[in-house]
Design an enzyme around this catalytic site. Structure first.
Site, PDB file in Angstrom:
ATOM      1  N   ARG A  42     -51.098  59.571  -1.068  1.00  0.00           N
ATOM      2  CA  ARG A  42     -51.719  58.632  -0.418  1.00  0.00           C
ATOM      3  C   ARG A  42     -50.849  58.016   0.414  1.00  0.00           C
ATOM      4  O   ARG A  42     -50.862  56.873   1.107  1.00  0.00           O
ATOM      5  CB  ARG A  42     -52.327  57.594  -1.373  1.00  0.00           C
ATOM      6  CG  ARG A  42     -53.565  57.727  -1.760  1.00  0.00           C
ATOM      7  CD  ARG A  42     -53.870  56.903  -3.023  1.00  0.00           C
ATOM      8  NE  ARG A  42     -55.216  56.200  -3.229  1.00  0.00           N
ATOM      9  CZ  ARG A  42     -55.871  56.632  -3.957  1.00  0.00           C
ATOM     10  NH1 ARG A  42     -55.737  57.472  -4.638  1.00  0.00           N
ATOM     11  NH2 ARG A  42     -57.081  55.973  -4.172  1.00  0.00           N
ATOM     12  N   ARG A  72     -58.807  47.763  -1.693  1.00  0.00           N
ATOM     13  CA  ARG A  72     -58.592  49.158  -1.500  1.00  0.00           C
ATOM     14  C   ARG A  72     -58.406  49.782  -0.299  1.00  0.00           C
ATOM     15  O   ARG A  72     -57.645  50.472   0.079  1.00  0.00           O
ATOM     16  CB  ARG A  72     -59.308  49.755  -2.697  1.00  0.00           C
ATOM     17  CG  ARG A  72     -58.735  49.520  -4.192  1.00  0.00           C
ATOM     18  CD  ARG A  72     -60.090  50.125  -5.117  1.00  0.00           C
ATOM     19  NE  ARG A  72     -60.069  51.433  -4.959  1.00  0.00           N
ATOM     20  CZ  ARG A  72     -61.156  52.201  -5.619  1.00  0.00           C
ATOM     21  NH1 ARG A  72     -62.169  51.504  -5.904  1.00  0.00           N
ATOM     22  NH2 ARG A  72     -61.137  53.426  -5.466  1.00  0.00           N
ATOM     23  N   LYS A  87     -65.056  62.206  -1.640  1.00  0.00           N
ATOM     24  CA  LYS A  87     -63.912  62.964  -1.913  1.00  0.00           C
ATOM     25  C   LYS A  87     -64.386  63.700  -3.285  1.00  0.00           C
ATOM     26  O   LYS A  87     -64.035  64.954  -3.572  1.00  0.00           O
ATOM     27  CB  LYS A  87     -62.537  62.534  -1.961  1.00  0.00           C
ATOM     28  CG  LYS A  87     -61.911  61.851  -0.781  1.00  0.00           C
ATOM     29  CD  LYS A  87     -60.545  61.435  -0.891  1.00  0.00           C
ATOM     30  CE  LYS A  87     -60.310  60.500  -1.810  1.00  0.00           C
ATOM     31  NZ  LYS A  87     -60.920  58.954  -1.519  1.00  0.00           N
ATOM     32  N   ARG A 128     -71.624  52.962  -7.395  1.00  0.00           N
ATOM     33  CA  ARG A 128     -71.421  54.136  -8.082  1.00  0.00           C
ATOM     34  C   ARG A 128     -71.227  53.980  -9.651  1.00  0.00           C
ATOM     35  O   ARG A 128     -70.720  53.236 -10.142  1.00  0.00           O
ATOM     36  CB  ARG A 128     -69.904  54.349  -7.365  1.00  0.00           C
ATOM     37  CG  ARG A 128     -69.294  55.755  -7.891  1.00  0.00           C
ATOM     38  CD  ARG A 128     -68.596  56.381  -6.782  1.00  0.00           C
ATOM     39  NE  ARG A 128     -67.222  55.936  -6.677  1.00  0.00           N
ATOM     40  CZ  ARG A 128     -66.474  56.257  -5.914  1.00  0.00           C
ATOM     41  NH1 ARG A 128     -66.505  57.303  -4.973  1.00  0.00           N
ATOM     42  NH2 ARG A 128     -65.055  55.732  -5.870  1.00  0.00           N
ATOM     43  N   ARG A 136     -66.706  51.378 -12.779  1.00  0.00           N
ATOM     44  CA  ARG A 136     -65.271  51.238 -12.836  1.00  0.00           C
ATOM     45  C   ARG A 136     -64.989  49.697 -12.244  1.00  0.00           C
ATOM     46  O   ARG A 136     -65.747  49.098 -11.530  1.00  0.00           O
ATOM     47  CB  ARG A 136     -64.528  52.160 -11.914  1.00  0.00           C
ATOM     48  CG  ARG A 136     -64.330  53.436 -12.211  1.00  0.00           C
ATOM     49  CD  ARG A 136     -63.824  54.526 -11.401  1.00  0.00           C
ATOM     50  NE  ARG A 136     -62.893  53.804 -10.434  1.00  0.00           N
ATOM     51  CZ  ARG A 136     -62.229  54.590  -9.678  1.00  0.00           C
ATOM     52  NH1 ARG A 136     -62.669  55.859  -9.325  1.00  0.00           N
ATOM     53  NH2 ARG A 136     -61.208  54.212  -8.530  1.00  0.00           N
TER      54      ARG A 136
HETATM   55  P1  AMP Z   1     -58.944  56.482  -7.176  1.00  0.00           P
HETATM   56  O1  AMP Z   1     -59.808  56.858  -8.409  1.00  0.00           O
HETATM   57  O2  AMP Z   1     -58.316  57.665  -6.386  1.00  0.00           O
HETATM   58  O3  AMP Z   1     -59.653  55.725  -6.331  1.00  0.00           O
HETATM   59  O4  AMP Z   1     -57.650  55.698  -7.717  1.00  0.00           O
HETATM   60  C1  AMP Z   1     -57.975  54.411  -8.433  1.00  0.00           C
HETATM   61  C2  AMP Z   1     -56.707  53.674  -8.323  1.00  0.00           C
HETATM   62  O5  AMP Z   1     -55.586  54.338  -8.851  1.00  0.00           O
HETATM   63  C3  AMP Z   1     -56.069  53.343  -7.014  1.00  0.00           C
HETATM   64  O6  AMP Z   1     -56.726  52.090  -6.395  1.00  0.00           O
HETATM   65  C4  AMP Z   1     -54.565  53.228  -7.216  1.00  0.00           C
HETATM   66  O7  AMP Z   1     -54.451  51.869  -7.830  1.00  0.00           O
HETATM   67  C5  AMP Z   1     -54.023  54.154  -8.160  1.00  0.00           C
HETATM   68  N1  AMP Z   1     -54.062  55.425  -7.588  1.00  0.00           N
HETATM   69  C6  AMP Z   1     -54.749  56.498  -7.605  1.00  0.00           C
HETATM   70  N2  AMP Z   1     -53.706  57.608  -6.774  1.00  0.00           N
HETATM   71  C7  AMP Z   1     -52.817  56.967  -6.461  1.00  0.00           C
HETATM   72  C8  AMP Z   1     -51.854  57.415  -5.622  1.00  0.00           C
HETATM   73  N3  AMP Z   1     -51.659  58.651  -5.164  1.00  0.00           N
HETATM   74  N4  AMP Z   1     -50.694  56.472  -4.974  1.00  0.00           N
HETATM   75  C9  AMP Z   1     -50.952  55.307  -5.556  1.00  0.00           C
HETATM   76  N5  AMP Z   1     -51.911  54.691  -6.414  1.00  0.00           N
HETATM   77  C10 AMP Z   1     -52.853  55.574  -6.855  1.00  0.00           C
END
Ligand code: AMP
Length: 218
Positions: free
Chosen positions: A88, A171, A13, A127, A160
């Site tokens: 999400r 996740r 993405k 990554r 990360r």
């Molecule tokens: P990402 O970088 O999109 O993988 O997001 C990293 C972390 O941020 C996720 O594992 C969640 O803990 C939190 N997070 C990001 N976007 C959301 C969302 N739309 N709803 C809930 N938690 C989120």
């Protein structure tokens, strides 16, 4: 054009969002980036967000919706956006629809990018990202020319803390339980485009371009 990118971690993405942002000249708004920025502040809220992220769990809907809708209200997002990682959950999707509807807008295209679990885990675990220009690298598939430095701006690359294999597995199971229902939600609206994120990169690029009505872009 208002675009939503849907899919598990590691599906690609972020890569597509960075490319589309350049081609369409609309902001790439990643909820994960908004939370990582929020986490930098020394506040009880920041510590709470950090704990959810470290556990591989979702941040609660109410807070997530507030943070993302607040960003979407900024002037640069009025002529279109690429939302990456939001919505999400179903309540998030409904809140987004409601907020857009208030301004006579709607989500135009949902790009649902998927890949088999073993590919997702190996991609995420290797990554690295440039915090300066957001280019994503991978130790195996796309290593930087110089170890841990960005090819574009020489900025040190970062990993990360929530990308350890164990957290990635958590996740993924959160994603399956809470985010997969969105596929049906958007499919029923007739705006879902399913994309095989394990296909060769140029194939993924051209399917994505077609879905958003773009010709050939690099
Ligand atoms: P990402 O970088 O999109 O993988 O997001 C990293 C972390 O941020 C996720 O594992 C969640 O803990 C939190 N997070 C990001 N976007 C959301 C969302 N739309 N709803 C809930 N938690 C989120």
């Amino acid at each position: 054009m208002d675009i939503v990118l849907l899919g598990p971690p590691g599906a690609g993405k972020g890569t597509q969002a960075t490319r589309l942002q350049r081609a369409l000249q609309v902001p790439h708004i990643a909820s994960g980036d908004l939370f990582r920025a929020l986490r930098q502040s020394d506040s009880p809220l920041a510590r709470q967000v950090q704990e959810y992220m470290d556990r591989g769990e979702y941040v609660p809907d109410q807070l997530t919706i507030e943070v993302v809708l607040n960003r979407l209200a900024a002037s640069d997002a009025q002529d279109g956006f690429i939302l990456d990682g939001f919505p999400r959950t179903l309540p998030q999707a409904r809140a987004l629809d409601g907020a857009l509807d208030d301004h006579g807008q709607r989500v135009d295209v949902v790009l649902y990018i998927t890949a088999p679990e073993d590919i997702l885990i190996s991609r995420v675990a290797g990554r690295m990202i440039c915090p300066q220009c957001n280019t994503i690298y991978n130790t195996v598939t796309k290593p930087p020319k110089v170890d841990m430095l960005c090819d574009n701006d020489n900025h040190p690359l970062e990993r990360r803390s929530d990308e350890e294999p164990e957290v990635v597995r958590r996740r993924l199971s959160t994603y399956l339980a809470q985010t997969l229902p969105l596929v049906k939600y958007y499919r029923e609206k007739g705006i879902l485009h399913e994309i095989d994120g394990s296909a060769p990169m140029d194939e993924v690029d051209s399917v994505v371009n077609e879905a958003v009505g773009l010709g050939v872009v690099s």
